[in-house]
Every structure is written in C-alpha cells, then in structure tokens.
Design a protein around this motif. Structure first.
Motif, PDB file in Angstrom:
ATOM      1  N   HIS A  12       2.360  40.450  18.717  1.00  0.00           N
ATOM      2  CA  HIS A  12       3.626  39.315  19.007  1.00  0.00           C
ATOM      3  C   HIS A  12       3.865  39.056  17.460  1.00  0.00           C
ATOM      4  CE1 HIS A  12       6.755  36.899  20.631  1.00  0.00           C
ATOM      5  NE2 HIS A  12       6.519  36.118  19.772  1.00  0.00           N
ATOM      6  N   ASP A  13       5.225  39.496  17.164  1.00  0.00           N
ATOM      7  CA  ASP A  13       5.871  39.292  15.680  1.00  0.00           C
ATOM      8  C   ASP A  13       4.738  39.521  14.666  1.00  0.00           C
ATOM      9  OD1 ASP A  13       8.321  38.467  16.489  1.00  0.00           O
ATOM     10  OD2 ASP A  13       7.843  36.416  16.691  1.00  0.00           O
ATOM     11  N   GLY A  14       4.067  40.568  14.887  1.00  0.00           N
ATOM     12  CA  GLY A  14       2.917  40.959  13.698  1.00  0.00           C
ATOM     13  C   GLY A  14       1.522  40.718  13.947  1.00  0.00           C
ATOM     14  N   ARG A  15       1.597  39.525  14.753  1.00  0.00           N
ATOM     15  CA  ARG A  15      -0.123  39.030  14.789  1.00  0.00           C
ATOM     16  C   ARG A  15      -0.472  39.148  16.413  1.00  0.00           C
ATOM     17  NH1 ARG A  15      -0.916  36.410  10.439  1.00  0.00           N
ATOM     18  NH2 ARG A  15       0.944  35.628   9.169  1.00  0.00           N
ATOM     19  N   CYS A  16      -1.764  39.030  16.319  1.00  0.00           N
ATOM     20  CA  CYS A  16      -2.214  39.258  17.686  1.00  0.00           C
ATOM     21  C   CYS A  16      -2.917  37.869  18.081  1.00  0.00           C
ATOM     22  CB  CYS A  16      -3.154  40.354  17.936  1.00  0.00           C
ATOM     23  SG  CYS A  16      -4.593  40.262  16.610  1.00  0.00           S
ATOM     24  N   LEU A  17      -3.679  38.051  19.248  1.00  0.00           N
ATOM     25  CA  LEU A  17      -4.360  36.704  19.589  1.00  0.00           C
ATOM     26  C   LEU A  17      -5.638  36.315  18.970  1.00  0.00           C
ATOM     27  CD1 LEU A  17      -3.820  34.675  21.923  1.00  0.00           C
ATOM     28  CD2 LEU A  17      -5.259  36.168  23.509  1.00  0.00           C
ATOM     29  N   VAL A  18      -6.527  37.182  18.679  1.00  0.00           N
ATOM     30  CA  VAL A  18      -7.895  36.897  18.283  1.00  0.00           C
ATOM     31  C   VAL A  18      -8.128  37.728  16.810  1.00  0.00           C
ATOM     32  CG1 VAL A  18      -8.891  36.663  20.535  1.00  0.00           C
ATOM     33  CG2 VAL A  18      -8.803  38.926  19.507  1.00  0.00           C
ATOM     34  N   GLY A  24      -8.006  48.209  15.301  1.00  0.00           N
ATOM     35  CA  GLY A  24      -9.334  47.387  14.709  1.00  0.00           C
ATOM     36  C   GLY A  24      -9.123  46.633  13.270  1.00  0.00           C
ATOM     37  N   GLU A  25      -8.016  46.696  12.737  1.00  0.00           N
ATOM     38  CA  GLU A  25      -7.597  46.248  11.691  1.00  0.00           C
ATOM     39  C   GLU A  25      -7.613  44.525  11.833  1.00  0.00           C
ATOM     40  OE1 GLU A  25      -7.319  47.844   8.552  1.00  0.00           O
ATOM     41  OE2 GLU A  25      -7.991  49.560   9.667  1.00  0.00           O
ATOM     42  N   TYR A  26      -7.937  43.653  10.684  1.00  0.00           N
ATOM     43  CA  TYR A  26      -7.852  42.446  10.797  1.00  0.00           C
ATOM     44  C   TYR A  26      -6.379  41.926  10.584  1.00  0.00           C
ATOM     45  CZ  TYR A  26      -8.261  37.503   9.794  1.00  0.00           C
ATOM     46  OH  TYR A  26      -7.924  36.191   9.788  1.00  0.00           O
ATOM     47  N   VAL A  27      -5.936  41.112  11.464  1.00  0.00           N
ATOM     48  CA  VAL A  27      -4.477  40.478  11.450  1.00  0.00           C
ATOM     49  C   VAL A  27      -4.843  39.160  11.873  1.00  0.00           C
ATOM     50  CG1 VAL A  27      -2.394  40.444  12.143  1.00  0.00           C
ATOM     51  CG2 VAL A  27      -3.510  42.626  11.888  1.00  0.00           C
ATOM     52  N   ALA A  28      -4.598  37.878  10.836  1.00  0.00           N
ATOM     53  CA  ALA A  28      -4.693  36.600  11.253  1.00  0.00           C
ATOM     54  C   ALA A  28      -4.159  36.484  12.579  1.00  0.00           C
ATOM     55  CB  ALA A  28      -4.079  35.802  10.288  1.00  0.00           C
ATOM     56  N   GLY A  29      -4.792  36.107  13.684  1.00  0.00           N
ATOM     57  CA  GLY A  29      -4.256  35.620  15.077  1.00  0.00           C
ATOM     58  C   GLY A  29      -3.499  34.531  15.013  1.00  0.00           C
ATOM     59  N   TRP A  30      -2.739  34.327  15.988  1.00  0.00           N
ATOM     60  CA  TRP A  30      -1.795  33.101  16.260  1.00  0.00           C
ATOM     61  C   TRP A  30      -2.743  31.902  16.196  1.00  0.00           C
ATOM     62  CZ3 TRP A  30       2.677  33.097  14.414  1.00  0.00           C
ATOM     63  CH2 TRP A  30       3.498  34.473  14.582  1.00  0.00           C
ATOM     64  N   PRO A  31      -3.754  31.873  17.021  1.00  0.00           N
ATOM     65  CA  PRO A  31      -4.560  30.535  17.045  1.00  0.00           C
ATOM     66  C   PRO A  31      -5.131  30.228  15.636  1.00  0.00           C
ATOM     67  CG  PRO A  31      -5.093  31.741  18.822  1.00  0.00           C
ATOM     68  CD  PRO A  31      -4.355  32.740  17.983  1.00  0.00           C
ATOM     69  N   GLU A  32      -5.418  31.108  14.769  1.00  0.00           N
ATOM     70  CA  GLU A  32      -5.933  30.811  13.280  1.00  0.00           C
ATOM     71  C   GLU A  32      -4.839  30.562  12.677  1.00  0.00           C
ATOM     72  OE1 GLU A  32      -7.568  33.303   9.552  1.00  0.00           O
ATOM     73  OE2 GLU A  32      -7.831  34.136  11.367  1.00  0.00           O
ATOM     74  N   VAL A  33      -3.415  31.064  12.791  1.00  0.00           N
ATOM     75  CA  VAL A  33      -2.399  30.574  12.110  1.00  0.00           C
ATOM     76  C   VAL A  33      -1.981  28.925  12.458  1.00  0.00           C
ATOM     77  CG1 VAL A  33       0.096  30.912  11.737  1.00  0.00           C
ATOM     78  CG2 VAL A  33      -1.527  32.939  11.710  1.00  0.00           C
ATOM     79  N   ALA A  34      -2.134  28.770  13.735  1.00  0.00           N
ATOM     80  CA  ALA A  34      -1.773  27.416  14.225  1.00  0.00           C
ATOM     81  C   ALA A  34      -2.624  26.323  13.493  1.00  0.00           C
ATOM     82  CB  ALA A  34      -1.914  27.365  15.846  1.00  0.00           C
ATOM     83  N   ARG A  35      -4.004  26.643  13.406  1.00  0.00           N
ATOM     84  CA  ARG A  35      -5.160  25.668  13.120  1.00  0.00           C
ATOM     85  C   ARG A  35      -4.683  25.551  11.318  1.00  0.00           C
ATOM     86  NH1 ARG A  35      -9.854  28.798  12.120  1.00  0.00           N
ATOM     87  NH2 ARG A  35      -9.161  29.112  10.122  1.00  0.00           N
ATOM     88  N   GLU A  36      -4.338  26.674  10.789  1.00  0.00           N
ATOM     89  CA  GLU A  36      -4.074  26.777   9.069  1.00  0.00           C
ATOM     90  C   GLU A  36      -2.616  25.821   8.957  1.00  0.00           C
ATOM     91  OE1 GLU A  36      -6.001  27.586   6.548  1.00  0.00           O
ATOM     92  OE2 GLU A  36      -7.601  27.934   8.002  1.00  0.00           O
ATOM     93  N   SER A  37      -2.029  26.101   9.875  1.00  0.00           N
ATOM     94  CA  SER A  37      -0.520  25.268   9.965  1.00  0.00           C
ATOM     95  C   SER A  37      -0.916  23.600   9.801  1.00  0.00           C
ATOM     96  CB  SER A  37       0.296  25.486  10.873  1.00  0.00           C
ATOM     97  OG  SER A  37       0.802  27.050  10.546  1.00  0.00           O
TER      98      SER A  37
END
Length: 150
Positions: A12-18, A24-37
């Motif tokens: 979703h909008d370039g990011r995934c959940l986990v 299999g490529e790493y993409v910062a997931g939305w929960p990680e982005v929320a925590r970092e925010s």
C-alpha cells in the motif's frame, strides 16, 4: 477452494505490513514507519517550548492514530481468528487458546486506542483558540492568514 491472500506481501503506497515485498525485498513496513514516526516526534519535542498553534496541528494528526487504530486492531483480530481455519497452525499450547488470549488483549488495546483518540481530540480543542505573539514580529500567530506556512 479457499483462496489465501498473503497479507504480509500486500503493498500500500509503496510499503507493506511486515517489511518485505512479494519478491522478498526489504521494504520498511507500515508498523515500523509508525514506530519511527513516534520516535522522531519524541526527539523533536524535547527541545523547549511548544506553542499551542504548533501543538494544535500535531494533535490534529495524532488524534487520527487513536481514531484509526481501533479499526486496524479489529481487522487484525479477525484475521488472526480466521488463520485458525485456513492454516495448519501450531503452538506449544492449544492454538485456539493463544488466539483467544490475543483476541482479548487486542480488544482491550482497541478500547484504549479509541480513548486515546478522544483524549487527543479534547486536548486539541482545549487549545484551539490560543495563539502567541512572536517576540521579533509582534504579530499574532494564530493562523491569521490562510497562506501562513506554520
């Protein structure tokens, strides 16, 4: 035949959940982005006074966390419960007991998140008419102009 959507690979909008896309490529997931925010907000708010108009805007965004998180938690709860029907689940104890315990805790978190949204909205309302005079300019800064970048 049951079609299983691999939720962990949905984008979703370039990011995934986990944290990984369907290749299999790493993409910062939305929960990680929320925590970092929140971590960034912690860093930015520890340096002196915060005028009410600034905090008003911050609270306007943060209250959305409390208003949106209950839906996410409810959907995750339903998804976890459905996983017992779709996957061959294993656990050191009865998987249904683990899911029940998690469901009860997620429902409690859902109620707390809703309360968080209400409290942040009330705090925002409490300071909604407060402004301040800038020492250098002497002008009120309660968002007088619509083109005010603050």
């Amino acid at each position: 035949m049951t079609v299983i959507t691999n939720v962990e690979n949905l984008i979703h909008d370039g990011r995934c959940l986990v944290g990984y896309d369907d290749q299999g490529e790493y993409v910062a997931g939305w929960p990680e982005v929320a925590r970092e925010s929140i971590r960034a907000i912690n860093h930015l708010t520890g340096h002196g006074p915060i005028p009410a108009p600034t905090l008003y805007r911050v609270l306007g965004e943060l209250k959305g966390v409390g208003h949106l998180l209950p839906q996410a938690l409810a959907q995750m709860t339903r998804g976890l419960q459905k996983s017992l029907e779709v996957y061959r689940v294993y656990d050191a104890r009865d998987p249904a007991d683990s899911v029940l315990e998690a469901t009860l805790l997620l429902n409690q978190a859902l109620r707390k998140a809703a309360e968080l949204g209400e409290l942040l909205e009330a705090a925002q309302a409490a300071i909604s008419e407060q402004g301040y005079h800038d020492e250098d300019e002497g002008d009120p800064t309660l968002f007088d102009g619509e083109d005010d970048p603050r």
